[in-house]
Scaffold this motif. Structure first.
Motif, short mmCIF file in Angstrom:
data_model
loop_
_atom_site.label_atom_id
_atom_site.label_comp_id
_atom_site.label_asym_id
_atom_site.label_seq_id
_atom_site.Cartn_x
_atom_site.Cartn_y
_atom_site.Cartn_z
N GLY A 144 0.78 -1.23 0.00
CA GLY A 144 0.00 0.00 0.00
C GLY A 144 0.81 1.27 0.00
N SER A 145 2.12 1.18 -0.13
CA SER A 145 2.92 2.41 -0.04
C SER A 145 3.38 2.89 -1.41
CB SER A 145 4.13 2.17 0.84
OG SER A 145 4.90 1.12 0.31
N ASN A 146 3.18 2.10 -2.41
CA ASN A 146 3.64 2.49 -3.74
C ASN A 146 2.52 2.26 -4.75
OD1 ASN A 146 6.81 2.93 -3.63
ND2 ASN A 146 6.26 1.28 -2.24
N LEU A 147 2.48 3.16 -5.70
CA LEU A 147 1.42 3.10 -6.68
C LEU A 147 2.06 3.19 -8.07
CD1 LEU A 147 -1.78 3.36 -6.93
CD2 LEU A 147 -1.33 5.76 -7.33
N ILE A 148 1.62 2.34 -8.96
CA ILE A 148 2.09 2.46 -10.34
C ILE A 148 0.93 2.96 -11.17
CG2 ILE A 148 3.48 1.38 -12.12
CD1 ILE A 148 3.55 -1.09 -10.51
N ILE A 149 1.25 3.87 -12.03
CA ILE A 149 0.25 4.45 -12.90
C ILE A 149 0.70 4.19 -14.33
CG2 ILE A 149 -0.86 6.60 -13.61
CD1 ILE A 149 -0.11 7.61 -10.74
N SER A 150 -0.18 3.64 -15.10
CA SER A 150 0.14 3.48 -16.51
C SER A 150 -0.65 4.52 -17.28
CB SER A 150 -0.21 2.08 -16.99
OG SER A 150 -1.60 1.90 -16.95
N SER A 151 -0.08 4.95 -18.39
CA SER A 151 -0.75 6.01 -19.13
C SER A 151 -0.78 5.67 -20.60
CB SER A 151 -0.06 7.35 -18.90
OG SER A 151 1.10 7.39 -19.68
N TYR A 152 -1.72 6.28 -21.28
CA TYR A 152 -1.82 6.04 -22.71
C TYR A 152 -0.68 6.71 -23.47
CZ TYR A 152 -6.52 4.23 -21.94
OH TYR A 152 -7.57 3.47 -21.52
N LEU A 199 4.50 5.12 -14.48
CA LEU A 199 4.97 6.04 -13.45
C LEU A 199 4.86 5.37 -12.10
CD1 LEU A 199 2.64 8.12 -15.30
CD2 LEU A 199 4.81 9.23 -14.90
N TRP A 200 5.97 5.34 -11.43
CA TRP A 200 6.02 4.72 -10.11
C TRP A 200 5.97 5.84 -9.07
CZ3 TRP A 200 7.33 -0.52 -8.44
CH2 TRP A 200 7.56 -0.62 -7.08
N HIS A 201 4.96 5.78 -8.24
CA HIS A 201 4.82 6.79 -7.19
C HIS A 201 5.11 6.14 -5.85
CE1 HIS A 201 3.18 10.57 -8.73
NE2 HIS A 201 2.71 9.84 -9.72
N ASP A 202 6.03 6.75 -5.14
CA ASP A 202 6.18 6.36 -3.75
C ASP A 202 5.30 7.32 -2.96
OD1 ASP A 202 6.99 5.81 -1.17
OD2 ASP A 202 9.02 5.27 -1.84
N LEU A 203 4.31 6.77 -2.29
CA LEU A 203 3.33 7.65 -1.65
C LEU A 203 3.93 8.44 -0.50
CD1 LEU A 203 0.21 5.35 -1.71
CD2 LEU A 203 0.90 7.08 -3.32
N ASP A 204 5.08 7.98 0.00
CA ASP A 204 5.73 8.73 1.07
C ASP A 204 6.53 9.91 0.52
OD1 ASP A 204 4.77 6.81 2.73
OD2 ASP A 204 6.59 5.59 2.65
N LEU A 205 6.79 9.92 -0.74
CA LEU A 205 7.77 10.86 -1.26
C LEU A 205 7.17 12.19 -1.72
CD1 LEU A 205 10.37 8.75 -3.21
CD2 LEU A 205 10.59 9.85 -1.02
N GLY A 206 6.01 12.17 -2.29
CA GLY A 206 5.50 13.45 -2.77
C GLY A 206 4.55 13.24 -3.90
N ALA A 207 4.23 14.34 -4.56
CA ALA A 207 3.18 14.28 -5.56
C ALA A 207 3.71 13.88 -6.93
CB ALA A 207 2.50 15.64 -5.66
N THR A 208 5.03 13.95 -7.11
CA THR A 208 5.57 13.62 -8.43
C THR A 208 6.11 12.20 -8.41
OG1 THR A 208 7.56 14.72 -7.69
CG2 THR A 208 6.11 15.95 -9.14
#
Lengths: 801, 452
Positions: A686-694, A699-708
């Motif tokens: 639950g601490s990391n989110l991957i976003i795929s885009s068209y 994009l790998w987001h570390d939820l602890d790190l920030g918005a980018t």
């Protein structure tokens, strides 16, 4: 003239007027007011003065005695020369030789201060007295012969009695007279014993002869003796003696032709009459001047004008360093490279040890130009004039120019770093096994695209839904189709999803059109026990709406309770195992379950649906649908629930928002920078989110790190459709793209927040065919194994292990 | 003499190599140790075989194979030495074994659906199919008997004895059949005698032991069942697992069969069990291979797990090789891992047999020798392995297959992911040869006997 020993010849040389043939020079010089001065120059022609040193009064009476007028004239001439021609002439007058001429020719304009020039001119070298006749007598002092004087006979004064027998003086105590008329005393003659003694200890150079001129014993040096010997043998007198010296051209050569008139023909008249031709030319010039075609005086050009003039010429010049700023003296500033001074090798006549032997010559010739340590071979030439032209001259100059032009002027501190060492230390994919590498099973059956797949919790069955409106269940290992249900004739099944939970129930959810169907696949898949349990779960919500209607009104989203209707399905569907349907007003495109299997959310991103009803959260146990008011800007794309916290992730086109369901507020907003998000996947922790885009990015987001995003991965060439984390603890995630490939990546998340996640691309899985620009539409992981299943637009489902 | 004729000219121009012949099988041991023999490097297997036969003074020439450094000699000695970078100066240690005749395709029996299981006993071939039918074939490709009792696909079928058959399937049951043999097609009768309930999910594999009338079953519900084939011996079936009444009514041929339960259910695996087998020597010991990567040894008398060996891959099949005390397991990682189940074994994996390109789901022993076996894989091939043919690699002993049997239906086609030709089951019989059932609905027989 045998006694011209004391003579000093003074040659006054006046450079002949240069014959000016060039028209341009005529412009400058001839018209510069010197035109009428030509006659003066003619008059000021070279003259010669012989100055005789006279010894005797008798001889003084001869016609050689310089008259005072002559003397005065000569002196006057000297002075004229000094004033008119300046220093060069005085220098010439003093030196009176070729040397002086050379000096004058070299440095006509440089002021040379001649040695003693003024003193010598002012102090007369004679005293005036009266002779016996009462006339003026000039007694000349000794002339100091300067070292380059040609007065070779200036020897010590000898006996001046001439060529008479010495016996004439036998009766006299003296033996003659010196040049000043003093008697030369007869040397004292010793006793015979003395002379004997003298003869016994023979001094150096004793000859036993008596010099008849002096009466002293004649002493000859060894050189003189040697000369005598050679003379007797008809040999050259000495080493340095040149019997045929070059003629000194005193009166011939350039500029001296007419010093001595060889004929007595009077000067022709034409010499004194201005030449008609010249007059013509002059008049031409005068005309040109009048018309302004010629400027009679041209001021010396300034630097700028000269440059401009040069520019007007054809060739272009480039000043490479025109803009160069002077640099301060600093170690980091490098001056232009200097050529080393030439060494012995570059000499035309180098010492033999610098000359290459045959072997060196051969190796030099065999070497490539680049490899040679020097560009030339030292060569020996007998004389400098025999040195031929340097064949490499142009090349060498060109390279020198390149050196100057390209050489760095500033020393830059260059870091000597191996670029490999800057790459992050990624583990070898072989160490990160297991991960899927090959396609092991292909499931065919769907007509048209397979839109969605889902693997059940036991990892044995794969459910799929596709364009043909069917839901199918497959055995994962063998690829056998076990169950099939057609939900719609014309609408595609957009989503299939197994309800999470333990093995006690087996419920499959499929979104087809505006409806969501709940199915219990009636097959060998589940025991009667499981079947009953599943039906129980589905039936639990019936009647809830009726009994708890008021509560529902007050809850959020009560505005549109009728927007969604939960109902039993038709009897035929009931028979096939499809037990419950939920119909929305919009077409749900994604569905995500809460981990407990009671809540699920659907997203209907269609533009026709109002944004307020785009996202719905359903409660299965209550048969209830809620529309949370999220006030999203932009089209909602997909949602997901946090595995352990009451967090709800909503992805719009460009943003991902995280809502706290308990506090009912927005927790965070992620700005991945993608233009159109296609899918999101949350790490099981639950601490990391991957976003795929068209737009091809992951994009790998570390939820602890920030918005980018923590990491942006751009490996695909086409849009990424789906992304999935391995749910069973293996550090793997996969994405599916329209380029027909799946990428398997290693994404290790450490619980320790000090360490960032390591992401290693592992494998590209190729196999799906691209159909109408669509490749792989969905990817799912096996719950435990490193196997993944993909849904392709080519109608196949592939298992990769 | 032919040998000498062949070698004599070769010796003059060709290099020679010293070989030392030895064997592990006692019946073909050389009468006296010959020491090292100098032979031409031109020799091939056939000439070497003739040489050894002459030394053995056999009446009938015995085809022999030669193993050098764990590799079968397939080319001339010269090529072998060059390929492996062995100097001709060294003395080669050559092991000779009885030749394995390459399995030659002999027949295919057409089925209606995928064949999940095959077994052979006394010239009868049993096949279980995904259409739920059990078929018994004779050697002239005729169905002797058909049994229909399973309500779903059959996953496993085995002869317990020539007259008794056990089968299991996705309907979570194991059924015991009585088989009465007959020669003519369709004449034999195949009647179910017992239904065994107890598993909650598909029973994927069974192992039978005829003498003690025990059946082991591997199921997807993570458990292993120990069953008795005797009606009297078996306990009653658990009620909750019996099919519901209305469903039973649907069956038209609803003749009530005796329903029994398991002697014991062996729990312990974390995932579905791929395969089970009895210890060949001791019927009270069973081995199971599971998708949870482990091999468990079970003491069947006490129903306890004795030992667990965990590998790195999901295991789909298991086979016991008693002579070498090894368990061969087929894995999802496309190879066969040989595991030493004895407690004294230090390493888990004794050997790895590589060559398959998809999951290995079936293993069968060579009935003739204890060194060979056959494997069936989802890549559509069966491979014959000899565990003597092995070489050492960095971390492991690695073997390669001796023969590859491809599907006759897929000849010349390029198969991706074994699509359409997945082999689900393979069996090796002394008389019939290698029998394999596959996704292509063909039961393929490859005979190891020279065709006469």
């Amino acid at each position: 003239m045998s006694q011209r020993a004391g003579q000093k010849r003074k040659v006054v040389e006046v450079p002949a007027p240069e014959v000016e043939e060039d028209a341009d020079q005529l412009d400058l010089g001839a018209l510069n007011g010197d035109f009428d001065g030509e006659s003066e120059e003619d008059a000021d022609e070279e003259s010669e003065e012989d100055e005789d040193e006279l010894e005797d009064d008798d001889e003084l009476a001869s016609d050689e005695i310089p008259s005072s007028e002559d003397e005065e004239e000569v002196r006057q001439q000297f002075q004229d020369m000094k004033t008119s021609n300046g220093h060069s002439k005085s220098a010439q007058s003093l030196m009176g030789s070729d040397t002086a001429k050379d000096v004058a020719a070299i440095a006509t304009d440089t002021p040379i201060t001649p040695l003693n020039s003024d003193d010598a001119a002012d102090i007369p070298n004679y005293t005036v007295s009266t002779d016996a006749n009462g006339n003026l007598r000039y007694i000349y002092g000794e002339i100091d012969p300067v070292y380059d004087s040609d007065d070779s006979d200036a020897v010590e004064p000898g006996n001046t009695i001439g060529n008479i027998p010495m016996s004439y003086y036998d009766a006299y105590p003296h033996i003659g007279y010196d040049i000043n008329g003093r008697r030369i005393a007869r040397p004292a003659k010793g006793e015979a014993l003395d002379s004997l003694l003298d003869s016994i200890d023979i001094p150096e150079g004793w000859t036993g002869l008596t010099d008849p001129a002096t009466g002293k014993p004649l002493e000859l040096t060894s050189e003189q003796l040697e000369t005598l010997k050679k003379l007797t043998r008809n040999e050259t007198p000495g080493d340095g003696y040149d019997p045929y010296p070059d003629m000194v051209e005193w009166f011939t050569g350039k500029g001296k032709e007419e010093v001595m008139p060889l004929s007595a023909i009077p000067e022709p008249k034409r010499r004194f009459v201005p030449s008609a031709h010249e007059h013509k030319r002059v008049m031409k010039m005068v005309k040109a001047i009048r018309e302004g075609r010629i400027k009679p005086y041209r001021a010396p050009l300034t630097e700028e004008e000269r440059e401009r003039e040069e520019e007007e010429q054809d060739f272009a010049t480039y000043d490479v360093w025109a803009t160069e700023q002077p640099r301060e003296d600093h170690v980091m500033n490098i001056p232009a490279p200097k050529l080393p001074p030439p060494g012995y090798e570059e000499s035309y006549h180098p010492p033999p040890e610098y000359l290459p032997d045959d072997e060196e010559k051969k190796t030099w010739e065999e070497q490539d130009d680049e490899d040679r340590d020097r560009d030339f071979l030292p060569r020996d030439h007998a004389a400098l004039r025999k040195v031929p032209g340097y064949e490499q001259f142009v090349k060498e100059k060109f390279e020198r120019c390149l050196d100057l032009y390209l050489a760095p002027r500033v020393r830059r501190s260059k870091l000597n770093i191996d670029p490999e060492s800057l790459l992050p230390k990624l583990p070898d994919p072989a160490e990160l096994k297991p991960f899927p590498t090959t396609n092991t099973t292909i499931m065919r059956g769907h007509e048209g695209k397979v839109r969605s797949i889902s693997i059940d919790g036991s990892g044995k069955w794969v459910a799929s839904g596709g364009d043909d409106g069917t839901v199918r269940v497959w055995e994962i290992l063998t690829g056998r189709q076990l169950w099939r249900l057609k939900l719609s004739k014309d609408e595609a099944v957009n989503v299939v999803s197994w309800r999470p939970g333990n093995a006690e129930s087996s419920i499959l959810v499929a979104c087809c059109g505006e409806s969501i169907y709940f199915m219990v696949p009636q097959h060998e898949l589940c025991t009667p026990e499981v079947d009953a349990k599943s039906r129980e779960i589905l039936d639990a919500g019936y009647g809830y709406a009726a009994t708890a209607a008021p509560a529902q009104k007050t809850s959020a989203g009560a505005d549109k309770p009728t927007a969604a209707s939960w109902a039993r399905t038709s009897a035929t569907l009931q028979e096939r195992g499809c037990l419950l349907s939920l119909t929305l007003r919009t077409t749900p495109k994604t569905l995500s379950w809460h981990r407990r299997g009671d809540y699920f959310s659907t997203v209907s991103p269609g533009s026709s649906s109002a944004s307020a009803t785009a996202i719905a959260i359903h409660t299965l146990s209550k048969h209830q649908t809620q529309y949370p008011r999220l006030r999203l800007r932009g089209l909602a794309q997909t949602t997901c629930f946090h595995p352990s916290k009451p967090l709800f992730f909503v992805a719009t086109k460009v943003k991902v928002r995280i809502y706290d369901l308990q506090a009912q507020k927005m927790e965070k907003e992620l700005l991945p920078g993608a233009r159109w998000i296609s899918d999101i996947a949350l790490h099981p922790l639950g601490s990391n989110l991957i976003i795929s885009s068209y737009d091809k990015r992951l994009l790998w987001h570390d939820l602890d790190l920030g918005a980018t995003p923590y990491r942006v991965i751009r490996h695909h060439t086409k849009a990424i459709r789906a992304v999935a984390f391995h749910p069973g603890g293996l550090p793997l995630f996969a994405d599916a793209s329209d380029d027909g490939t799946l990428h398997i990546l290693h994404g290790k998340v450490v619980g320790d927040s000090l360490e960032n996640a390591t992401i290693v691309p592992l494998k590209v899985l190729k196999g799906h065919r691209v159909v109408r620009e669509l490749g792989v539409l969905g990817v799912e992981w096996h719950p435990r194994e490193a196997w993944c299943v993909s849904a392709g637009a080519d109608g196949t489902i592939r298992v990769w292990t | 003499m032919a040998t000498e004729d062949a070698t004599a000219p070769a010796q003059q121009r060709q290099s020679q190599v010293r070989i030392h012949l030895h064997t592990k099988s006692g019946d073909i041991e050389l009468p006296q140790d010959t020491g090292s023999i100098l032979v031409s490097t031109e020799l091939k297997r056939y000439q070497l075989s003739t040489l050894v036969n002459r030394l053995l003074e056999t009446d009938k020439p015995l085809p022999l194979e030669f193993l050098i450094n764990g590799q079968f000699l397939r080319t001339s000695l010269d090529e072998f030495l060059t390929k492996n970078g062995i100097s001709a100066e060294t003395t080669l240690s050559v092991e000779y074994v009885k030749a394995l005749i390459p399995p030659i395709y002999s027949a295919s029996y057409e089925h209606d659906d995928w064949i999940s299981s095959v077994d052979v006993r006394s010239q009868r071939i049993l096949s279980g199919s995904y259409d739920g039918l059990l078929r018994v074939w004779n050697m002239s490709s005729e169905v002797v008997g058909t049994g229909q009792s399973h309500t779903s696909s059959i996953k496993a079928a085995k002869f317990i004895s020539p007259t008794q058959i056990a089968s299991s399937g996705m309907d979570r049951t194991i059924r015991i059949w009585k088989y009465e043999d007959a020669q003519a097609a369709g004449a034999a009768s195949l009647t179910p005698t017992l239904e065994l309930y107890g598993h909650k999910a598909s029973v994927d594999n069974i192992a039978v032991h005829g003498n003690s009338s025990r059946v082991l079953s591997a199921s997807a519900d993570h458990s292993i069942g120990l069953w008795s084939t005797k009606k009297a011996e078996a306990p009653a079936a658990p009620e909750n697992l019996l099919p519901s009444a209305n469903k039973r009514r649907k069956l038209s041929n609803a003749k009530q069969l005796p329903q029994r339960g398991p002697l014991s259910m062996l729990q312990g695996h974390q995932s579905q069990v791929g395969d089970v087998c009895f210890d060949e020597k001791d019927a009270t010991v069973g081995y199971s291979a599971s998708w949870d990567h482990s091999v468990k040894t079970w003491d069947l008398t006490t129903s306890t797990c004795v030992d667990t060996r965990t590998t790195a891959q999901s295991l789909f099949s298991i086979c016991h090789l008693p002579e070498s005390s090894l368990l061969a397991t087929g894995t999802s990682a496309r190879h066969i891992t040989l595991i030493d189940p004895r407690a004294s074994a230090t390493t888990i994996s004794a050997m790895t047999l590589r060559g398959h390109t998809n999951a290995v789901v079936s293993l069968a022993r060579d009935p003739n020798t204890s060194y060979q076996m056959v494997s069936g894989s989802h890549d559509g091939t069966c491979r014959v392995w000899d565990i003597r043919s092995v070489r050492s690699e960095a971390s492991d002993q690695v073997g390669e297959s001796v023969y590859v049997i491809e599907r006759d239906s897929a000849k010349g086609k390029r198969v991706v992911a074994g699509e359409g030709v997945k082999v689900f089951s393979v069996c090796w019989d002394k008389d019939v040869g290698i029998v394999s059932g596959s996704e292509d609905k063909q039961l393929q027989i490859n005979s190891s006997k020279p065709s006469s």
